[in-house]
Design a protein around this motif. Structure first.
Motif, PDB file in Angstrom:
ATOM      1  N   PHE A 127       0.832  -1.206   0.000  1.00  0.00           N
ATOM      2  CA  PHE A 127       0.000   0.000   0.000  1.00  0.00           C
ATOM      3  C   PHE A 127       0.866   1.256   0.000  1.00  0.00           C
ATOM      4  O   PHE A 127       0.609   2.208  -0.757  1.00  0.00           O
ATOM      5  N   VAL A 128       1.909   1.265   0.825  1.00  0.00           N
ATOM      6  CA  VAL A 128       2.815   2.414   0.889  1.00  0.00           C
ATOM      7  C   VAL A 128       3.515   2.615  -0.455  1.00  0.00           C
ATOM      8  O   VAL A 128       3.684   3.749  -0.924  1.00  0.00           O
ATOM      9  N   ASP A 129       3.919   1.510  -1.101  1.00  0.00           N
ATOM     10  CA  ASP A 129       4.608   1.622  -2.386  1.00  0.00           C
ATOM     11  C   ASP A 129       3.692   2.177  -3.475  1.00  0.00           C
ATOM     12  O   ASP A 129       4.141   2.931  -4.353  1.00  0.00           O
ATOM     13  N   ILE A 130       2.405   1.811  -3.444  1.00  0.00           N
ATOM     14  CA  ILE A 130       1.447   2.388  -4.398  1.00  0.00           C
ATOM     15  C   ILE A 130       1.352   3.897  -4.187  1.00  0.00           C
ATOM     16  O   ILE A 130       1.379   4.688  -5.142  1.00  0.00           O
ATOM     17  N   CYS A 131       1.236   4.304  -2.930  1.00  0.00           N
ATOM     18  CA  CYS A 131       1.172   5.742  -2.612  1.00  0.00           C
ATOM     19  C   CYS A 131       2.471   6.440  -2.990  1.00  0.00           C
ATOM     20  O   CYS A 131       2.466   7.587  -3.467  1.00  0.00           O
ATOM     21  N   PHE A 132       3.594   5.752  -2.777  1.00  0.00           N
ATOM     22  CA  PHE A 132       4.920   6.295  -3.061  1.00  0.00           C
ATOM     23  C   PHE A 132       5.039   6.706  -4.531  1.00  0.00           C
ATOM     24  O   PHE A 132       5.366   7.859  -4.849  1.00  0.00           O
ATOM     25  N   VAL A 133       4.762   5.755  -5.443  1.00  0.00           N
ATOM     26  CA  VAL A 133       4.905   6.065  -6.869  1.00  0.00           C
ATOM     27  C   VAL A 133       3.826   7.039  -7.345  1.00  0.00           C
ATOM     28  O   VAL A 133       4.048   7.814  -8.284  1.00  0.00           O
ATOM     29  N   SER A 134       2.666   7.020  -6.682  1.00  0.00           N
ATOM     30  CA  SER A 134       1.575   7.906  -7.085  1.00  0.00           C
ATOM     31  C   SER A 134       1.817   9.352  -6.671  1.00  0.00           C
ATOM     32  O   SER A 134       1.132  10.261  -7.154  1.00  0.00           O
ATOM     33  N   THR A 135       2.776   9.584  -5.804  1.00  0.00           N
ATOM     34  CA  THR A 135       3.091  10.938  -5.357  1.00  0.00           C
ATOM     35  C   THR A 135       3.885  11.715  -6.402  1.00  0.00           C
ATOM     36  O   THR A 135       3.772  12.940  -6.494  1.00  0.00           O
ATOM     37  N   THR A 136       4.680  11.004  -7.202  1.00  0.00           N
ATOM     38  CA  THR A 136       5.593  11.689  -8.121  1.00  0.00           C
ATOM     39  C   THR A 136       5.293  11.455  -9.597  1.00  0.00           C
ATOM     40  O   THR A 136       5.271  12.403 -10.385  1.00  0.00           O
ATOM     41  N   ILE A 137       5.043  10.200  -9.977  1.00  0.00           N
ATOM     42  CA  ILE A 137       4.975   9.859 -11.406  1.00  0.00           C
ATOM     43  C   ILE A 137       3.801  10.520 -12.130  1.00  0.00           C
ATOM     44  O   ILE A 137       3.980  11.037 -13.241  1.00  0.00           O
ATOM     45  N   PRO A 138       2.559  10.510 -11.594  1.00  0.00           N
ATOM     46  CA  PRO A 138       1.458  11.144 -12.334  1.00  0.00           C
ATOM     47  C   PRO A 138       1.730  12.605 -12.686  1.00  0.00           C
ATOM     48  O   PRO A 138       1.411  13.049 -13.799  1.00  0.00           O
ATOM     49  N   LYS A 139       2.298  13.361 -11.746  1.00  0.00           N
ATOM     50  CA  LYS A 139       2.604  14.767 -12.024  1.00  0.00           C
ATOM     51  C   LYS A 139       3.662  14.885 -13.105  1.00  0.00           C
ATOM     52  O   LYS A 139       3.574  15.752 -13.994  1.00  0.00           O
ATOM     53  N   MET A 140       4.652  14.014 -13.067  1.00  0.00           N
ATOM     54  CA  MET A 140       5.693  14.016 -14.092  1.00  0.00           C
ATOM     55  C   MET A 140       5.096  13.712 -15.463  1.00  0.00           C
ATOM     56  O   MET A 140       5.417  14.377 -16.462  1.00  0.00           O
ATOM     57  N   LEU A 141       4.204  12.726 -15.529  1.00  0.00           N
ATOM     58  CA  LEU A 141       3.563  12.367 -16.795  1.00  0.00           C
ATOM     59  C   LEU A 141       2.681  13.500 -17.317  1.00  0.00           C
ATOM     60  O   LEU A 141       2.650  13.768 -18.527  1.00  0.00           O
ATOM     61  N   MET A 142       1.976  14.160 -16.402  1.00  0.00           N
ATOM     62  CA  MET A 142       1.131  15.294 -16.796  1.00  0.00           C
ATOM     63  C   MET A 142       1.970  16.411 -17.388  1.00  0.00           C
ATOM     64  O   MET A 142       1.592  17.034 -18.396  1.00  0.00           O
ATOM     65  N   ASN A 143       3.125  16.687 -16.770  1.00  0.00           N
ATOM     66  CA  ASN A 143       3.992  17.760 -17.268  1.00  0.00           C
ATOM     67  C   ASN A 143       4.562  17.420 -18.643  1.00  0.00           C
ATOM     68  O   ASN A 143       4.674  18.294 -19.514  1.00  0.00           O
ATOM     69  N   ILE A 144       4.933  16.145 -18.840  1.00  0.00           N
ATOM     70  CA  ILE A 144       5.458  15.742 -20.151  1.00  0.00           C
ATOM     71  C   ILE A 144       4.372  15.868 -21.213  1.00  0.00           C
ATOM     72  O   ILE A 144       4.606  16.381 -22.310  1.00  0.00           O
ATOM     73  N   GLN A 145       3.161  15.411 -20.867  1.00  0.00           N
ATOM     74  CA  GLN A 145       2.051  15.452 -21.810  1.00  0.00           C
ATOM     75  C   GLN A 145       1.671  16.887 -22.162  1.00  0.00           C
ATOM     76  O   GLN A 145       1.372  17.207 -23.320  1.00  0.00           O
ATOM     77  N   ALA A 146       1.688  17.768 -21.171  1.00  0.00           N
ATOM     78  CA  ALA A 146       1.309  19.167 -21.381  1.00  0.00           C
ATOM     79  C   ALA A 146       2.483  20.029 -21.820  1.00  0.00           C
ATOM     80  O   ALA A 146       2.321  21.233 -22.027  1.00  0.00           O
ATOM     81  N   GLN A 147       3.680  19.411 -21.945  1.00  0.00           N
ATOM     82  CA  GLN A 147       4.904  20.135 -22.290  1.00  0.00           C
ATOM     83  C   GLN A 147       5.118  21.315 -21.342  1.00  0.00           C
ATOM     84  O   GLN A 147       5.411  22.437 -21.764  1.00  0.00           O
ATOM     85  N   SER A 148       4.951  21.011 -20.064  1.00  0.00           N
ATOM     86  CA  SER A 148       5.104  22.023 -19.023  1.00  0.00           C
ATOM     87  C   SER A 148       6.060  21.520 -17.955  1.00  0.00           C
ATOM     88  O   SER A 148       6.236  20.314 -17.784  1.00  0.00           O
ATOM     89  N   LYS A 149       6.686  22.453 -17.249  1.00  0.00           N
ATOM     90  CA  LYS A 149       7.590  22.088 -16.161  1.00  0.00           C
ATOM     91  C   LYS A 149       7.078  22.583 -14.810  1.00  0.00           C
ATOM     92  O   LYS A 149       7.707  22.351 -13.779  1.00  0.00           O
TER      93      LYS A 149
END
Length: 312
Positions: A68-90
């Motif tokens: 459960f902690v590991d799911i929360c761990f990766v969900s804290t960083t990766i979705p935002k990173m993917l959103m920024n790549i998709q939106a071409q934003s930093k």
């Protein structure tokens, strides 16, 4: 002037792993794949443990909490990173950055504590087998996990409260793909002495005892195994520790790599690459380590997937 900048700062700029436009689709696909594998793998572990009565033991209770902690761990960083790549934003807002710092510290600390608690569980199971069910009862296990959450929540909150008194430029660049506490502190324009001291003190106070506990537990386990007359008994007892030892080696090995890369090379790129290992790769590999090296988990996953297939 500094106070005005601090008051009106609205967002930070995460520079990411690479600024090459041609690499962005590759990074998006790679991290999306790793994120989905990590979430799905850990979710399967949780479902297998909760659905199989054979796994309703302290060892697997702690394992499901780790997943459960590991799911929360990766969900804290990766979705935002993917959103920024998709939106071409930093950009990442000030509030989002502080939220990332808070939860990242909490989940890293929870991984650290849970691995130590799991080592203690194996110590009691092997060194005091007749007292195992009495010592590691459900209430005691629940209290251990709850204490870990309380401690890490308060420690992370202290870091955030200290950060809120720091001044930042209106355009603040963070050479990372997420808001890591140390990198955010380096980007501040005001005095970070107190925050840095608190960071090192809390890291030492929360890092050394779990590591010491793991070493102590396994030293006692090895001592008990050497006293066993049967080689079969020794192998059977130690086999229950194999998966945990692999996860411990992976977690602390990658964490040490992050520290070493930042302390020795002073390269933000090397530090980011090392950070990928403990923030993404480790949570992704943990389910495979426990399922491939553990017959009970493998059997529970097989029964879970069989039931799911029969319902389709």
């Amino acid at each position: 002037m500094a106070k005005a900048n601090y008051t009106y700062v609205s967002e930070f700029l995460l520079l990411g792993l690479s600024q090459d436009p041609e690499l962005q689709p590759l990074l998006f696909g790679l991290f999306l794949s790793m994120y989905l594998i990590a979430v799905l793998g850990n979710l399967l572990i949780i479902l297998a443990v909760s659905s199989d009565s054979h796994l309703h033991t302290p060892m697997y209770f702690f394992l499901s909490n780790l997943s459960f902690v590991d799911i929360c761990f990766v969900s804290t960083t990766i979705p935002k990173m993917l959103m920024n790549i998709q939106a071409q934003s930093k950009g990442i807002s000030y509030a989002e950055c502080l939220t990332q710092v808070y939860f990242l510290n909490t989940f890293v600390g929870m991984d650290d504590f849970l691995l130590a608690v799991m080592a203690y569980d194996r110590f009691v199971a092997i060194c005091y087998p007749l007292k195992y069910t009495v010592i590691m009862n459900l209430r005691f296990c629940g209290i251990l996990v709850l204490l870990c959450w309380i401690i890490m929540s308060w420690v992370s909150l202290i870091h955030i409260l200290l950060m809120k008194h720091l001044a930042f430029s209106t355009i603040t660049e963070i050479p990372h793909f997420f808001c890591e506490l140390a990198q955010v502190l380096k980007a501040a324009n005001s005095d970070i002495l107190i925050s840095t001291v608190v960071l090192y003190v809390t890291t030492a106070l929360l890092g050394i005892p779990p590591v010491t506990g793991i070493f102590f537990s396994y030293s006692q386990i090895i001592s008990s195994l050497l006293k066993m007359s049967s080689a079969t008994s020794r192998y059977k007892a130690f086999s229950t520790c194999g998966s945990h030892l692999c996860v411990v080696s992976l977690f602390y090995g990658t964490a040490f790599g992050v520290y070493l890369s930042s302390a020795v090379t002073h390269s933000s790129q090397a530090s980011m690459i090392a950070s990928v290992l403990y923030t993404v790769v480790t949570p992704m590999l943990n389910p495979f380590i426990y399922s491939l090296r553990n017959k009970d988990v493998k059997g529970a996953l097989g029964r879970l997937l069989s039931r799911a297939a029969s319902c389709v």
